[in-house]
Write an enzyme that holds these catalytic residues in place. Sequence first.
Site, PDB file in Angstrom:
ATOM      1  N   HIS A  76      30.769  29.640  17.149  1.00 22.82           N
ATOM      2  CA  HIS A  76      31.433  28.957  16.036  1.00 22.82           C
ATOM      3  C   HIS A  76      31.047  29.531  14.666  1.00 22.82           C
ATOM      4  O   HIS A  76      31.330  28.912  13.650  1.00 22.82           O
ATOM      5  CB  HIS A  76      31.080  27.467  16.027  1.00 22.82           C
ATOM      6  CG  HIS A  76      31.562  26.710  17.224  1.00 22.82           C
ATOM      7  ND1 HIS A  76      30.921  26.767  18.446  1.00 22.82           N
ATOM      8  CD2 HIS A  76      32.616  25.885  17.406  1.00 22.82           C
ATOM      9  CE1 HIS A  76      31.561  25.985  19.311  1.00 22.82           C
ATOM     10  NE2 HIS A  76      32.596  25.447  18.714  1.00 22.82           N
ATOM     11  N   GLU A 126      45.928  25.208  21.270  1.00 22.33           N
ATOM     12  CA  GLU A 126      46.144  26.230  20.246  1.00 22.33           C
ATOM     13  C   GLU A 126      47.360  27.099  20.520  1.00 22.33           C
ATOM     14  O   GLU A 126      48.083  27.471  19.588  1.00 22.33           O
ATOM     15  CB  GLU A 126      44.899  27.112  20.084  1.00 22.33           C
ATOM     16  CG  GLU A 126      43.763  26.466  19.294  1.00 22.33           C
ATOM     17  CD  GLU A 126      42.912  25.521  20.128  1.00 22.33           C
ATOM     18  OE1 GLU A 126      43.142  25.429  21.356  1.00 22.33           O
ATOM     19  OE2 GLU A 126      42.012  24.871  19.567  1.00 22.33           O
TER      20      GLU A 126
END
Lengths: 351, 325
Positions: free
Chosen positions: B125, B56
Site C-alpha cells: 500500500h 476495480e
Amino acid sequence: MSRNTPKKAARRSQTGTDQLQWIYTQMVRIREFEEAVKRTFIEHPGVIRGHSHLGDGAEASIVGALSTRHDTDIVMPSYRCHGYPIVLGTPLRKMMAEVLGRKDGLCRGFGGSMHLADPSRYFPGTSGIIGQSIAHATGAALTAQVKHSGQIVYCFFGDGASKQGAFFESLNMAAVWKLPIVYVLENNQYQAYTHFSLEDANAVAGDPLSKKAEAFSIPGASVDGTDPVAVGKVVAKAADRARAGKGPSLVETKFYRLSAHGNVITVPPLPTQFPEHEAVAVYGNRREFEHWKAKDPVRRFRARLLKNRVLTEASAKRIEAAARAEVEDAVQFALASPLPAPEEALQYVYA
Amino acid sequence: MAREMMYGDAIAAAIIEEMQRDPNIIFYGQNMAMTERDPMLRKFGKERVRIAPISETAEIGIGIGAAMTGLRPIVELWMSEFMLVAFDQVINEAPRLRYMSGGQVSVPVVLKAGYGFCAGWAGQHSNCIYHTMMGIPGLKVVVPSTPADAKGLMAAAIRDDNPVVYLHPYMLTLDKGEVPDGEYVVPIGVADIKRAGTDVTIVAVGWMVKKALAAAERLAAENISAEVVDPRTLAPLDVTTIVNSVKKTGRVVLVDQAPRQSSAAAVIAGEIAEHAVGDLHALKMVTALDTSIPYSEPLENFVVPNEDKIVEAVKSVLTQEVIAV
C-alpha cells in the site's frame, strides 16, 4: 439501400412478413460478409493481417436480438464484431476496408477486424481482451441512466467471457444500480479452442449458463440461438425490463460457431487462413461439427420462411444475390483502397 | 483571491467546482457517499455521486464505457495499487480505444488514486507505480505536489478528453498552501519551476518536491543555489522545461520516490542525456532503493529518499569533475 437502414420505429412484431424478411436479409448479409473474409485469406494471401474472428453461426442470435432494438439503443459486442454493425447499417465497404487495413476503413486502418467502431450508429467500439468490454457496455448503460436518454444497451459476449471477473463485477454493479442493459451471452460452445463443458461450472453441473443470473438476482433465460424469432422473443422481454428501469437481464443464446476461433496464428511471411473447426482439428469430433452444421441457422430459417410462404425461392434468391453483390463490391472497394500513409500512425493518440 | 487550504481539500474543491459547472461529471468509488448525510451526495444527488462495490475492473471499465458515451466520470480508487487489480482497463483499454477507433471515440475518464503512503503500510500500500503508466501513449499521468496544483490539475484532468490518472501523494494530504479561489486550471504537460536557482537542477516528483525544496533551503545556507523543477505531469512529460534548466546549471539531481529501476527519474535521465548532452557535467539519481516498502519505521526510512540524501547528492554532483566529451 433501405435494407441497410434500421427502421425508425421499434420492431415489436416478431412475426410480420416484413420483419421476417428483414431478419433473413440481415442474416444473409452477415453470412456473406464472413464467407468473403474467409475467402480473402485464400484469394489474396497477406492482405488481412493479425487475427480475424468470424460470426458465422451467430446470425440468428445477432439479428434476433437486434430485431428488438430501438433506433438509438447502444450495441457493444466483443472482438468477434463483424455481424453487429452490418445490422446497424454500417457500410460494408468501410468495414471490409478496415479488415484489410486500408485508409478508407471504418477506423482508417487503426483497428482492423477485432476493433470495428461506428459510434455514429451507436456502436462505440470493442475490446480485444476477452470479457473486458462487458464493463464498457455497463458504463454505456450508466450514461443512458444518468442522462435519462431512454436508450438501453445490448451487450454481446461469448461463453468464454462469462468466466472473466469483468463479467461478474459488471453484472453485480448493473443489478445494484438497475442499469438499462441486456447481457446476451452468446454460447457458441467454444472459448477460443476449449469446449465450454471443460471450463464452465454450470455446464459441468448440467445447467444452462444463464443460471449465472441467479447470483445477481436478475432474470436469466436460455434460448435456442439458431432461431432468430425465439431469440427475439426472449430478448424483447429483457429489453422491456431494461426500458422500464427494472435493470439488467442475462440471456444465453446457444448456437454453434461454424468457423474456427480465428485464422491460424502464423509468423510472417508464412501465410494464414482459416483452419478446420476446433471440433475436428483439436478434438477429432467430426460428428459434432456435422450435427451442428446441419442446424445452420441461415439455411434453417430460409427453409422455414419458404415453408411459411414468407419467402418464395425467387425472393430468397434475390436477397442472397443482393447480399453477395454488396459484399463483393465491398471486397473490391477494400482491395482498391490505398493503405494509410505511415506517418498517419501519430494521429489519434490523444484527443 | 486565494486562501490557505489543505491539499486534500483542494482536490475536493476542484471536484465540487467542476461538478457544478458540468452536469456530465459523475463521481463514484468504494466506501464513499454511504449515507445521505454525505455532503457530495447532498449537493449532487444519487445519480451523479455513487458508492461502488469492491470491483476495480468494473469500476474503471464502467468509467471507460460511460466516458465513451458522453459522461465524464471520476473514479475514486483510493490507493494506486488497487488499480493493479484492474490493470487491463487502465493500460490496455482506456488509452487504446480512441486510437483503435481511428479517433472516432474519446475516453474522458479520471482515475484518482493516492500513492506512496510511507506511514507503516508495508509492502502493498506504499508504492509508487506511476512508472508502469507513464509509458502508455494515450494515457496521461499527473502528480501534483502542492495544494494549488492539486486543485488546478484535477480541474484539468476532468476537462481533458483523454483518460487521466490523477495520482496524489498521500503524505501531502494535510499540507497547507495558498489555493486560488474559483476556476483554476493547471495545464497538463507543463512542468513548474518551484524554486529558481543557478548551480544545480533538482527534478523531483510528488512528495519528493517538498523534500527537494527543504533540501534546497538547507543548501542555500551553504551558498549553493538549487533550482527545483516539478514535472507535475509524467505523461506527457515536459522535457523542454527540464532540459532548459539542466542546460543552465549543467548539473542535475533526479529525486523519485519510486525504485530506481525504470523509475520516472530514469526516464527523465534518458531525455536529459539525449537533449542536454553538451551542457551536462554531472547527473545523479536519488530514488527509493530497489526493494518493496518495508513495514518497520527505520527500514522504511532507509529505503525512501529524504532531505539528507538529496543534499548529499547535490554536493556530489557539484564536486564531480567535468567529463571531457
